[in-house]
Write an enzyme that holds these catalytic residues in place. Structure first.
Site, mmCIF file in Angstrom:
data_model
loop_
_atom_site.group_PDB
_atom_site.id
_atom_site.type_symbol
_atom_site.label_atom_id
_atom_site.label_comp_id
_atom_site.label_asym_id
_atom_site.label_seq_id
_atom_site.Cartn_x
_atom_site.Cartn_y
_atom_site.Cartn_z
ATOM 1 N N ASP A 204 0.833 -1.195 0.000
ATOM 2 C CA ASP A 204 0.000 0.000 0.000
ATOM 3 C C ASP A 204 0.877 1.258 0.000
ATOM 4 O O ASP A 204 1.878 1.339 0.711
ATOM 5 C CB ASP A 204 -0.880 -0.024 1.257
ATOM 6 C CG ASP A 204 -1.907 1.077 1.288
ATOM 7 O OD1 ASP A 204 -2.746 1.121 0.376
ATOM 8 O OD2 ASP A 204 -1.867 1.903 2.225
ATOM 9 N N GLU A 256 14.559 -15.373 -0.924
ATOM 10 C CA GLU A 256 15.044 -16.504 -0.131
ATOM 11 C C GLU A 256 14.040 -17.652 -0.115
ATOM 12 O O GLU A 256 14.388 -18.789 0.205
ATOM 13 C CB GLU A 256 15.302 -16.063 1.310
ATOM 14 C CG GLU A 256 16.454 -15.081 1.489
ATOM 15 C CD GLU A 256 16.565 -14.647 2.944
ATOM 16 O OE1 GLU A 256 15.991 -15.344 3.815
ATOM 17 O OE2 GLU A 256 17.194 -13.615 3.196
#
Length: 541
Positions: A204, A256
């Site tokens: 956002d 990751e």
């Protein structure tokens, strides 16, 4: 064929606004179990992923975008086990799950802000937010002239005399992203949800986290939902260079994890070349294309924004992300029902000029077919697959958007696009829940748009979307490239692989090329095979 780590490059992602999607317990508020129960319908529709607007604990002063706890679920929506079940059920259906992240500000009820209020100026607790002394001999004036995007000053004074910044509601204090503790906390939040299996984050106000260090005065409007000016330096509260360092760190975190986890920017940034900086190879994966959303329904405007968007994103190796509606702007089935060129992104009230509903839906279906044929990713907003219009006649006493109250009721607000959606024409609350309750009133016309009135009905908007999503996959349109075709002046046509896409914006019919076989049309063709006004056709030559 794209591998799993590139699923986002051509994905169709469906936005769920939790409070308005499906209510499982009859309290009038949508919830996570309700969403889980309706996931098979989204799979049937043919989308690839679901994006959930905020469901975190919140006082709900801004419909959940005022977050009090980033690691929990608001009791109105369920609990963490419900979130886990939703993620698991979605994955079992082959759907990805993206959740909203609100990093620009917290709720004023967040424990950090409560600690800041209880601590003195200059304390570590206050350093997590943007507190400043006021101007004038007694500090009674705000630190600068910035205004809130919801209206009024962007500063609020606390009892000890300091002021805090809130670019949105007074209950949404802005965090200080120059503080290492803030940065570390959000990395931890990312990992919390990634470990629970989410496939990405829609960020956002992605262009708003970093403010110019001097907080220099700015007397221009602080509008976010209409976009920033395309020329000149950005205002001191938007699109500052420091945001990119944050997203490079976040990218390293999501990379990751296996499965192609993604970051999506809500960034109202112009021009397209500047927006593309958010999706460079080491930053975010997608950024909403609001320039496309707001482009006038004219062939020259449509072609120009498509060309510029594709060129800017191609330059950084990123897909373009197309969108026509969301929870912050007027639904495109209503927006396109006004005269071409009228800028209407925000609310319509009962006393305002009303749209041509039939024209709006006709154009919306054509616009959707055009969008879904473009290469890249596409976002759908819940209910648009039903052809839902804005609720433009909602009585003002029911409206809850803080933009309305803070603007002194000069802004209608965004409630009209957030009304709970209809599933069953003859059920209580049109199948939204088991009772008649809905947190915003549903108009009587909702029955004609209900899903059970459209499934299996040839020509219905639901069936048009379902067929378009299936054909988009079959023909690999999201992974293709476009080649513009010559057309009459008031039409627009391009080839994407073997598919010809033609939209007629003019007053008279446009012929298809000889030998064209129609795959889909947003409305029936003329008896002689011509493409009528405000119709998009997919055809194979």
């Amino acid at each position: 064929m794209l591998n799993q780590h590139q699923w986002w490059r051509d994905a169709v992602i469906y936005q769920v606004y939790p409070r308005s999607f499906a209510d499982s317990d009859g309290d009038g508020m949508g919830d996570l179990p309700g969403i889980t129960g309706r996931l098979p319908r989204l799979k049937e529709l043919g989308v690839d992923a679901v994006w959930l607007s905020p469901f975190y604990p919140s006082p709900q002063n801004d419909a959940g975008y005022d977050v009090a706890d980033y690691r929990g679920v608001d009791a109105r929506f369920g609990d963490l086990s419900d979130a886990d079940k939703l993620i698991g059920e979605a994955h079992a259906l082959g759907l990805k799950v993206i959740v909203d992240l609100v990093p620009n500000h917290t709720s004023s009820e967040h424990e950090w802000f409560q600690a800041a209020l209880a601590s003195p100026p200059g304390s570590p607790e206050r350093a997590r937010y943007i507190f400043r002394a006021g101007r004038g001999p007694d500090g009674a004036l705000p630190p600068n002239a910035w205004t809130s995007t919801f209206g009024g000053s962007a500063w609020e004074r606390v009892p000890d005399g300091q002021w805090y910044l809130h670019l949105f509601d007074v209950s949404q204090p802005d965090l200080d992203w120059g503080n290492p503790e803030v940065r570390a906390e959000f990395v931890s939040i990312l990992r919390f949800w990634l470990d629970r299996g989410v496939d990405g984050f829609r960020v956002d106000v992605a262009h708003g986290l970093v403010k110019e260090e001097s907080l220099s005065d700015w007397e221009g409007p602080s509008t976010i939902l209409g976009g920033l000016e395309p020329v000149g330096p950005p205002p001191p509260m938007w699109d500052q260079e420091g945001v990119h360092e944050i997203y490079r760190e976040w990218r390293r975190v999501v990379d990751e994890y296996e499965g192609g986890r993604i970051l999506v920017a809500e960034a109202w940034v112009q021009p397209a070349e500047r927006l593309a900086r958010y999706v460079r190879p080491d930053e975010m994966h997608q950024a909403f294309n609001f320039l496309y959303l707001s482009a006038p329904w004219r062939p020259a405007d449509q072609r120009a924004v498509i060309n510029r968007s594709l060129a800017a994103n191609d330059e950084v190796g990123a897909p373009t992300t197309w969108v026509l509606s969301n929870h912050d702007v007027m639904r495109h089935a209503t927006r396109l029902g006004f005269p071409v060129g009228e800028a209407r992104l925000h609310g319509i009230g009962p006393d305002d000029p009303q749209p041509d509903t039939a024209l709006g839906l006709r154009r919306a279906r054509a616009a959707t077919l055009q969008m879904l044929a473009l290469p890249g990713s596409a976002y759908l907003y819940q209910g648009e697959e039903l052809g839902l219009p804005e609720h433009t006649t909602m009585p003002h006493e029911h409206r809850q958007d803080p933009a309305r109250t803070r603007s002194g009721h000069t802004v209608v607000g965004r409630d009209g696009c957030r009304v709970p959606i209809p599933w069953e024409a003859d059920a209580p609350s049109y199948g939204f829940g088991p009772s008649d309750h809905s947190w915003l009133p549903q108009p009587a016309v909702w029955a004609e748009y209900a899903l059970d009135r459209q499934q299996g009905v040839p020509g219905s908007t639901w069936e048009l979307y379902r067929a378009a999503l299936a054909a988009r996959k079959e023909h690999g349109l999201g992974r293709g490239t476009i080649e513009w075709q010559q057309t009459p002046e008031k039409a627009l046509a391009f080839r994407n692989g073997e598919v010809l896409v033609l939209t007629n914006f003019g007053a008279g019919p446009v012929p298809l090329p000889a030998g064209a076989t129609v795959l889909l049309a947003s409305e029936p063709l003329d008896t002689d095979g011509g493409v009528p006004t405000d119709v998009t056709v997919w055809a194979v030559l």
